[in-house]
Design an enzyme around this catalytic site. Structure first.
Site, PDB file in Angstrom:
ATOM      1  N   GLY A 174      41.932  14.231 -81.138  1.00 45.44           N
ATOM      2  CA  GLY A 174      43.427  13.913 -80.609  1.00 45.44           C
ATOM      3  C   GLY A 174      43.706  12.646 -80.626  1.00 45.44           C
ATOM      4  O   GLY A 174      43.043  11.696 -80.840  1.00 45.44           O
ATOM      5  N   GLY A 176      38.601  16.834 -81.280  1.00 44.94           N
ATOM      6  CA  GLY A 176      39.511  17.774 -81.341  1.00 44.94           C
ATOM      7  C   GLY A 176      39.204  18.750 -82.759  1.00 44.94           C
ATOM      8  O   GLY A 176      39.525  19.626 -82.831  1.00 44.94           O
ATOM      9  N   GLU A 194      32.815  11.191 -77.359  1.00 47.83           N
ATOM     10  CA  GLU A 194      33.728  10.742 -76.038  1.00 47.83           C
ATOM     11  C   GLU A 194      33.290   9.804 -75.540  1.00 47.83           C
ATOM     12  O   GLU A 194      33.782   8.993 -74.692  1.00 47.83           O
ATOM     13  CB  GLU A 194      34.115  12.089 -75.548  1.00 47.83           C
ATOM     14  CG  GLU A 194      35.226  12.796 -76.193  1.00 47.83           C
ATOM     15  CD  GLU A 194      34.535  13.510 -77.434  1.00 47.83           C
ATOM     16  OE1 GLU A 194      35.311  14.371 -78.018  1.00 47.83           O
ATOM     17  OE2 GLU A 194      33.279  13.709 -77.488  1.00 47.83           O
ATOM     18  N   ASP A 214      34.891  17.592 -74.822  1.00 52.67           N
ATOM     19  CA  ASP A 214      35.981  18.701 -74.285  1.00 52.67           C
ATOM     20  C   ASP A 214      35.972  19.781 -75.439  1.00 52.67           C
ATOM     21  O   ASP A 214      35.396  20.122 -76.337  1.00 52.67           O
ATOM     22  CB  ASP A 214      37.264  17.844 -73.607  1.00 52.67           C
ATOM     23  CG  ASP A 214      38.045  17.086 -74.855  1.00 52.67           C
ATOM     24  OD1 ASP A 214      37.480  17.309 -76.023  1.00 52.67           O
ATOM     25  OD2 ASP A 214      39.113  16.957 -74.541  1.00 52.67           O
TER      26      ASP A 214
END
Length: 350
Positions: free
Chosen positions: A66, A114, A137, A145
């Protein structure tokens, strides 16, 4: 669509989606998420499309994740964009996992965050000699995620725990070993992959796509994770970060020492939360359950100082020297982790 941040085309029976932000390593924006979702819906409904291919423009990366700078700005502004991005991205991850047609991800180059969500939930995951895959992350005060807490616990032994906590990047052989990819094809042959897929007859099954891809595949070489599996399993089998660090301190060899050094640079809060989410994912019954839990954690990130500090150090000031708070794993109290485990309101709609 032949311009913009996503290029969508149909070539023969192949529906093709290309991420088109090569200078930003094809990092995802909310409009890109929406364009990909719309394209997948259209291809699913089109009887002339036998398979879908997702690739990244440029030679450096499939997708670096992202656009964290945009998420950082949204969190500061309180404009709701970050929340909308996560909700729609996670819905897209689930859509990919249950997609009714063969979905082929060409994970050439950098595939992180992502980008893993766009690829590893798919039915046919191709890596190349240039692939560098990671869930990085914890290094920016965030947590794995995009359904990673569903994917990583399914890796052999504790390889997924190692990946989720360290955030270190791995190559093609490791990605295949961890169950995040299926086979390696040389980057120079990816054009041939698309041409072959475009020539498949309508209604082709996943077995047809598998046979085609296998015919173009090459050996991926030795997996470093597999070579170090015994040590990883010994050290990362615990349910607390403190025990993992203590176990690593008792291990010999450069791999264990480097792993421990890297963990010492990660956000202590992120490490504890990531481990809690990975263990919860191991007990979960579905990807949807994990995505819902991850969304709850993501929304709490908007009030997490480490999230802002990690992105500042990585992409704003670029000093690579984040000051975490708390600064040590021992100082992260259970209540500090528990607050991230609140259910998302409203719940994730899939």
């Amino acid at each position: 669509m032949q311009d913009g941040e996503v290029i969508i085309e149909q070539r023969g029976t192949a529906g093709i989606i290309r991420l088109n932000r090569p200078r930003a390593l094809n990092s995802l924006t909310l409009p890109m998420i929406r364009a990909i979702t719309e394209a997948l819906d259209g291809f699913a409904a089109d009887a002339a499309v036998a398979s879908v291919v997702v690739a990244g423009e440029g030679e450096r990366g499939f997708c670096a994740g992202g656009d964290i700078r945009a998420l950082h700005e949204s969190a500061h502004a309180g404009d709701g964009l970050a929340s909308a991005f996560w909700r729609e991205e996670f819905r897209l991850n689930h859509q990919i996992a249950v997609y009714p047609k063969p979905y082929v991800a060409l994970m050439d180059g950098i595939t992180m965050g992502g980008g893993v969500g766009l690829s590893s939930h798919g039915r046919h995951r191709i890596v190349t000699e240039r692939t560098r895959l990671a869930m990085p992350e914890t290094g920016i005060g965030y947590v794995p995620d995009v359904g990673a807490t569903w994917l990583l616990p399914k890796a052999p032994g504790e390889a997924g725990t190692w990946l989720g906590l360290t955030g270190l990047d791995i190559g093609a052989a490791d990605a295949i070993h961890a169950g995040l990819a299926d086979r390696q094809i040389a980057a120079a042959r990816l054009g041939s992959v698309i041409e072959a897929l475009s020539a498949l007859p309508r209604g082709s099954a996943s077995s047809d796509v598998d046979a085609l891809l296998q015919g173009l595949a090459e050996p991926a070489g030795e997996s470093r994770l597999k070579q170090n599996a015994a040590m990883i399993d010994r050290a990362f089998r615990f349910d607390s970060v403190e025990e993992i660090l203590a176990a690593l301190a008792g291990e010999e060899g450069d791999f264990a020492a480097e792993t421990r050094r890297v963990l010492s640079t990660r956000s202590p809060t992120s490490l504890k939360l990531a481990l809690a989410l990975l263990r919860a994912g191991r007990r979960s019954a579905s990807l949807a359950e994990c995505l819902g839990r991850e969304l709850g954690a993501c929304l709490q990130m908007l009030d997490n100082p480490d999230f802002f500090e990690g992105i500042r150090a990585a992409v704003i000031d670029k000093d690579r020297n984040p000051k975490w708070s708390p600064a040590s794993v021992e100082a992260v109290e259970p209540a500090m982790v528990e607050r991230f485990l609140k259910p998302a309101e409203p719940p994730l709609s899939l």
